[in-house]
Design a protein around this motif. Structure first.
Motif, PDB file in Angstrom:
ATOM      1  N   GLU A   1     -38.102 135.888 -29.200  1.00  0.00           N
ATOM      2  CA  GLU A   1     -38.510 136.671 -28.534  1.00  0.00           C
ATOM      3  C   GLU A   1     -39.441 136.248 -26.788  1.00  0.00           C
ATOM      4  N   LYS A   2     -38.880 134.754 -27.009  1.00  0.00           N
ATOM      5  CA  LYS A   2     -39.301 133.504 -25.439  1.00  0.00           C
ATOM      6  C   LYS A   2     -38.702 134.686 -24.879  1.00  0.00           C
ATOM      7  N   ALA A   3     -37.220 134.777 -24.738  1.00  0.00           N
ATOM      8  CA  ALA A   3     -36.180 135.015 -24.174  1.00  0.00           C
ATOM      9  C   ALA A   3     -36.127 136.729 -24.279  1.00  0.00           C
ATOM     10  N   LEU A   4     -37.391 137.382 -24.753  1.00  0.00           N
ATOM     11  CA  LEU A   4     -36.667 138.908 -25.085  1.00  0.00           C
ATOM     12  C   LEU A   4     -35.992 139.180 -25.489  1.00  0.00           C
TER      13      LEU A   4
ATOM     14  N   LYS B   1     -43.540 142.663 -29.725  1.00  0.00           N
ATOM     15  CA  LYS B   1     -43.931 143.852 -29.687  1.00  0.00           C
ATOM     16  C   LYS B   1     -43.308 144.442 -28.363  1.00  0.00           C
ATOM     17  N   LYS B   2     -42.281 144.050 -27.614  1.00  0.00           N
ATOM     18  CA  LYS B   2     -42.097 144.173 -26.228  1.00  0.00           C
ATOM     19  C   LYS B   2     -40.636 144.404 -26.004  1.00  0.00           C
ATOM     20  N   SER B   3     -39.955 143.327 -27.044  1.00  0.00           N
ATOM     21  CA  SER B   3     -38.473 144.327 -26.131  1.00  0.00           C
ATOM     22  C   SER B   3     -37.642 144.171 -27.713  1.00  0.00           C
TER      23      SER B   3
ATOM     24  N   VAL C   1     -34.000 144.010 -27.346  1.00  0.00           N
ATOM     25  CA  VAL C   1     -32.875 142.917 -26.615  1.00  0.00           C
ATOM     26  C   VAL C   1     -32.918 143.050 -25.440  1.00  0.00           C
ATOM     27  N   ALA C   2     -34.099 142.267 -24.572  1.00  0.00           N
ATOM     28  CA  ALA C   2     -33.256 142.588 -23.050  1.00  0.00           C
ATOM     29  C   ALA C   2     -31.679 142.399 -22.877  1.00  0.00           C
ATOM     30  N   GLY C   3     -31.118 142.184 -23.241  1.00  0.00           N
ATOM     31  CA  GLY C   3     -29.150 142.350 -22.878  1.00  0.00           C
ATOM     32  C   GLY C   3     -28.966 141.109 -23.320  1.00  0.00           C
ATOM     33  N   ALA C   4     -27.430 141.062 -22.731  1.00  0.00           N
ATOM     34  CA  ALA C   4     -26.981 139.958 -22.764  1.00  0.00           C
ATOM     35  C   ALA C   4     -28.036 138.456 -21.776  1.00  0.00           C
ATOM     36  N   ASP C   5     -27.322 137.337 -22.363  1.00  0.00           N
ATOM     37  CA  ASP C   5     -28.583 136.184 -21.820  1.00  0.00           C
ATOM     38  C   ASP C   5     -27.348 135.910 -20.255  1.00  0.00           C
ATOM     39  N   ILE C   6     -28.223 136.361 -19.127  1.00  0.00           N
ATOM     40  CA  ILE C   6     -27.541 136.613 -17.705  1.00  0.00           C
ATOM     41  C   ILE C   6     -27.527 134.848 -17.594  1.00  0.00           C
ATOM     42  N   GLY C   7     -28.165 134.076 -18.042  1.00  0.00           N
ATOM     43  CA  GLY C   7     -28.218 132.289 -17.616  1.00  0.00           C
ATOM     44  C   GLY C   7     -27.319 131.829 -18.486  1.00  0.00           C
TER      45      GLY C   7
ATOM     46  N   GLY D   1     -29.020 146.828 -20.597  1.00  0.00           N
ATOM     47  CA  GLY D   1     -28.005 145.599 -21.168  1.00  0.00           C
ATOM     48  C   GLY D   1     -27.203 146.055 -23.181  1.00  0.00           C
ATOM     49  N   GLY D   2     -26.915 144.307 -23.011  1.00  0.00           N
ATOM     50  CA  GLY D   2     -26.303 144.381 -24.659  1.00  0.00           C
ATOM     51  C   GLY D   2     -27.310 144.777 -25.767  1.00  0.00           C
ATOM     52  N   GLY D   3     -28.500 145.000 -25.504  1.00  0.00           N
ATOM     53  CA  GLY D   3     -29.706 145.681 -25.861  1.00  0.00           C
ATOM     54  C   GLY D   3     -29.744 147.366 -26.663  1.00  0.00           C
TER      55      GLY D   3
ATOM     56  N   PRO E   1     -28.255 147.827 -16.890  1.00  0.00           N
ATOM     57  CA  PRO E   1     -28.303 147.768 -15.505  1.00  0.00           C
ATOM     58  C   PRO E   1     -27.158 146.737 -15.109  1.00  0.00           C
ATOM     59  N   GLU E   2     -26.256 146.647 -15.429  1.00  0.00           N
ATOM     60  CA  GLU E   2     -24.851 145.338 -15.916  1.00  0.00           C
ATOM     61  C   GLU E   2     -24.293 145.134 -14.326  1.00  0.00           C
ATOM     62  N   VAL E   3     -24.112 146.922 -13.358  1.00  0.00           N
ATOM     63  CA  VAL E   3     -23.852 146.500 -11.872  1.00  0.00           C
ATOM     64  C   VAL E   3     -24.522 146.269 -10.962  1.00  0.00           C
TER      65      VAL E   3
ATOM     66  N   PRO F   1     -20.313 146.747 -18.222  1.00  0.00           N
ATOM     67  CA  PRO F   1     -21.710 146.403 -19.111  1.00  0.00           C
ATOM     68  C   PRO F   1     -20.019 145.925 -20.065  1.00  0.00           C
ATOM     69  N   GLY F   2     -20.225 145.525 -21.050  1.00  0.00           N
ATOM     70  CA  GLY F   2     -19.353 144.442 -21.782  1.00  0.00           C
ATOM     71  C   GLY F   2     -19.650 144.583 -23.114  1.00  0.00           C
ATOM     72  N   PHE F   3     -20.984 144.949 -24.154  1.00  0.00           N
ATOM     73  CA  PHE F   3     -20.413 144.733 -25.313  1.00  0.00           C
ATOM     74  C   PHE F   3     -19.797 146.146 -25.943  1.00  0.00           C
ATOM     75  N   GLY F   4     -19.526 147.166 -24.877  1.00  0.00           N
ATOM     76  CA  GLY F   4     -18.860 148.898 -25.909  1.00  0.00           C
ATOM     77  C   GLY F   4     -20.233 149.631 -24.512  1.00  0.00           C
TER      78      GLY F   4
HETATM   79  C1  HXC Z   1     -31.971 135.489 -20.486  1.00  0.00           C
HETATM   80  C2  HXC Z   1     -33.660 137.290 -19.966  1.00  0.00           C
HETATM   81  C3  HXC Z   1     -33.229 137.841 -20.163  1.00  0.00           C
HETATM   82  C4  HXC Z   1     -31.858 138.442 -20.563  1.00  0.00           C
HETATM   83  C5  HXC Z   1     -35.210 138.553 -20.038  1.00  0.00           C
HETATM   84  N1  HXC Z   1     -35.166 137.308 -19.779  1.00  0.00           N
HETATM   85  N2  HXC Z   1     -33.698 139.331 -19.912  1.00  0.00           N
HETATM   86  N3  HXC Z   1     -32.921 135.623 -20.602  1.00  0.00           N
HETATM   87  N4  HXC Z   1     -31.041 136.833 -19.801  1.00  0.00           N
HETATM   88  N5  HXC Z   1     -31.369 139.419 -19.972  1.00  0.00           N
HETATM   89  C6  HXC Z   1     -36.571 135.872 -20.470  1.00  0.00           C
HETATM   90  C7  HXC Z   1     -37.150 136.126 -18.771  1.00  0.00           C
HETATM   91  O1  HXC Z   1     -35.970 135.271 -17.875  1.00  0.00           O
HETATM   92  C8  HXC Z   1     -38.454 134.635 -18.890  1.00  0.00           C
HETATM   93  O2  HXC Z   1     -38.112 134.058 -19.298  1.00  0.00           O
HETATM   94  C9  HXC Z   1     -38.945 135.640 -20.095  1.00  0.00           C
HETATM   95  O3  HXC Z   1     -37.462 136.445 -21.134  1.00  0.00           O
HETATM   96  C10 HXC Z   1     -39.446 136.866 -20.302  1.00  0.00           C
HETATM   97  O4  HXC Z   1     -38.974 138.052 -19.307  1.00  0.00           O
HETATM   98  P1  HXC Z   1     -39.780 138.331 -18.007  1.00  0.00           P
HETATM   99  O5  HXC Z   1     -38.230 138.672 -16.882  1.00  0.00           O
HETATM  100  O6  HXC Z   1     -40.271 137.301 -17.618  1.00  0.00           O
HETATM  101  O7  HXC Z   1     -40.451 139.385 -18.303  1.00  0.00           O
HETATM  102  P2  HXC Z   1     -40.913 140.656 -17.519  1.00  0.00           P
HETATM  103  O8  HXC Z   1     -41.013 140.384 -16.309  1.00  0.00           O
HETATM  104  O9  HXC Z   1     -41.601 141.522 -18.780  1.00  0.00           O
HETATM  105  O10 HXC Z   1     -39.595 142.001 -17.230  1.00  0.00           O
HETATM  106  C11 HXC Z   1     -39.070 142.255 -18.747  1.00  0.00           C
HETATM  107  C12 HXC Z   1     -37.522 142.958 -18.068  1.00  0.00           C
HETATM  108  C13 HXC Z   1     -36.830 141.205 -17.265  1.00  0.00           C
HETATM  109  C14 HXC Z   1     -37.025 144.085 -17.648  1.00  0.00           C
HETATM  110  C15 HXC Z   1     -36.778 143.180 -19.413  1.00  0.00           C
HETATM  111  O11 HXC Z   1     -36.137 140.486 -18.431  1.00  0.00           O
HETATM  112  C16 HXC Z   1     -35.236 142.028 -17.045  1.00  0.00           C
HETATM  113  O12 HXC Z   1     -35.553 142.867 -16.353  1.00  0.00           O
HETATM  114  N6  HXC Z   1     -34.972 141.151 -18.022  1.00  0.00           N
HETATM  115  C17 HXC Z   1     -33.027 141.362 -17.900  1.00  0.00           C
HETATM  116  C18 HXC Z   1     -32.396 142.677 -17.888  1.00  0.00           C
HETATM  117  C19 HXC Z   1     -30.972 142.958 -17.868  1.00  0.00           C
HETATM  118  O13 HXC Z   1     -30.073 142.814 -16.325  1.00  0.00           O
HETATM  119  N7  HXC Z   1     -30.149 142.847 -19.156  1.00  0.00           N
HETATM  120  C20 HXC Z   1     -28.593 143.308 -18.849  1.00  0.00           C
HETATM  121  C21 HXC Z   1     -28.068 141.677 -19.051  1.00  0.00           C
HETATM  122  S1  HXC Z   1     -26.145 141.507 -18.919  1.00  0.00           S
HETATM  123  P3  HXC Z   1     -38.868 132.620 -18.094  1.00  0.00           P
HETATM  124  O14 HXC Z   1     -38.103 131.503 -19.451  1.00  0.00           O
HETATM  125  O15 HXC Z   1     -38.520 133.093 -17.090  1.00  0.00           O
HETATM  126  O16 HXC Z   1     -39.699 132.816 -19.646  1.00  0.00           O
HETATM  127  C22 HXC Z   1     -25.673 142.415 -20.486  1.00  0.00           C
HETATM  128  C23 HXC Z   1     -24.067 142.333 -20.412  1.00  0.00           C
HETATM  129  C24 HXC Z   1     -23.809 142.981 -21.676  1.00  0.00           C
HETATM  130  O17 HXC Z   1     -26.280 142.805 -21.362  1.00  0.00           O
HETATM  131  C25 HXC Z   1     -22.281 142.141 -21.674  1.00  0.00           C
HETATM  132  C26 HXC Z   1     -22.205 140.992 -21.788  1.00  0.00           C
HETATM  133  C27 HXC Z   1     -20.749 141.001 -21.606  1.00  0.00           C
END
Ligand code: HXC
Length: 257
Positions: free
Chosen positions: A20-23, A56-58, A60-66, A107-109, A130-132, A138-141
């Protein structure tokens, strides 16, 4: 500690991504945990799965960008193949899978939800690829499944311009089947899963296999897929009992697995 929890409730199972802490973002460990949970389900008993996200917020917010930020081409490829393998496994499970999307599906979610058979969402859900905007595709299909779930032009608009859509719009395009208030989402998913679980289970599995196997092949071949699965049903006790009960105007005996 696992980032994915599992609860069996009679004939249905609930899989929860719990980071949950990384959505609920998907890193390598979450993908491994998800696969382990999926592999551990008792498919002899469970007739429908629900996948959801913790909180209650997410969803899956995607693959881990970090985790991806410093990847080489080879590492990126490996991660892409890893997620695709797990999601394809989900898509081709023998039983139906419902995605209960309780918030961000980015993204991955979004890609995870699209690997499920049925998507229902809470009213705060947001969908997008939102990958571009991160310099990747996008990379998980997502480049393949989004245009198979909604019109190609809309999928391309969303992917090229990194446009996220809210639940109402996702419903309009047919990406999801229904919207519920957050607190009613899981009960609604369970109700649907239990309704699926009450049908003849071998027939449900055959229907899923027929639809999955037929969707991407020419129609003549697709019809043969149906002929095979349809006729196989006539070797089941459920077919004998289901039809006999109808003819005798009585409720059928409980279906078998
Ligand atoms: C790593 C993530 C993350 C992600 C959120 N977090 N999404 N960490 N990877 N995809 C982390 C944040 O860094 C933050 O950590 C915590 O979750 C809360 O997020 P916030 O940004 O503070 O919340 P909020 O302002 O409400 O914004 C929510 C959000 C935003 C709009 C969903 O987090 C966001 O845009 N996330 C990325 C979405 C995204 O681009 N997804 C696609 C990823 S690429 P801290 O430690 O700061 O509290 C992908 C590729 C798939 O999915 C294929 C791969 C091969």
């Amino acid at each position: 500690m696992s980032f994915v929890t599992y609860e069996a409730k009679d004939l249905i199972g609930i899989v929860t991504i719990n980071r949950e802490k990384a959505l609920n973002a998907l890193n390598t460990q979450v993908l491994n945990d998800l696969e382990e949970v999926i592999d551990g389900v008792d498919y002899d008993t469970i007739r429908c799965l629900i996948i959801t996200g913790a909180g209650k917020k997410s969803f899956v917010a995607g693959a881990d960008i970090g985790e991806m930020a410093e990847d080489t081409k080879a590492e990126g490829k490996e991660f892409c193949e890893h997620g695709n393998r797990v999601f394809r496994k989900i898509e081709t499970l023998p039983i139906p899978v419902i995605a209960a999307i309780n918030g961000f599906a980015l993204g991955g979610g979004c890609e995870l939800s699209m690997a499920c058979d049925i998507r229902i969402a809470s009213d705060n859900a947001v969908f997008g690829q939102p990958e571009v905007g991160l310099g990747i595709t996008p990379g998980f299909g997502g480049t393949q499944r989004l245009m198979r779930r909604i019109p190609v032009g809309k999928a391309k608009e969303m992917i090229y311009a990194s446009i996220n859509i809210k639940a109402e719009e996702a419903l309009k395009w047919g990406l999801i089947n229904a919207i519920y208030p957050q607190d009613e989402l899981l009960p609604a998913a369970e109700k649907l899963a239990n309704r699926i679980a009450a049908q003849a289970p071998i027939a449900v599995r055959a229907a899923k296999a027929a639809m999955n196997e037929g969707i991407d092949v020419p129609m003549d071949e697709a019809i043969q897929v149906e002929v095979k699965h349809f006729s196989d049903c006539f070797e089941t006790a459920d077919q004998k009992e289901g039809m006999k009960a109808f003819m005798e105007k009585r409720k059928h005996e409980p279906f078998q697995n």
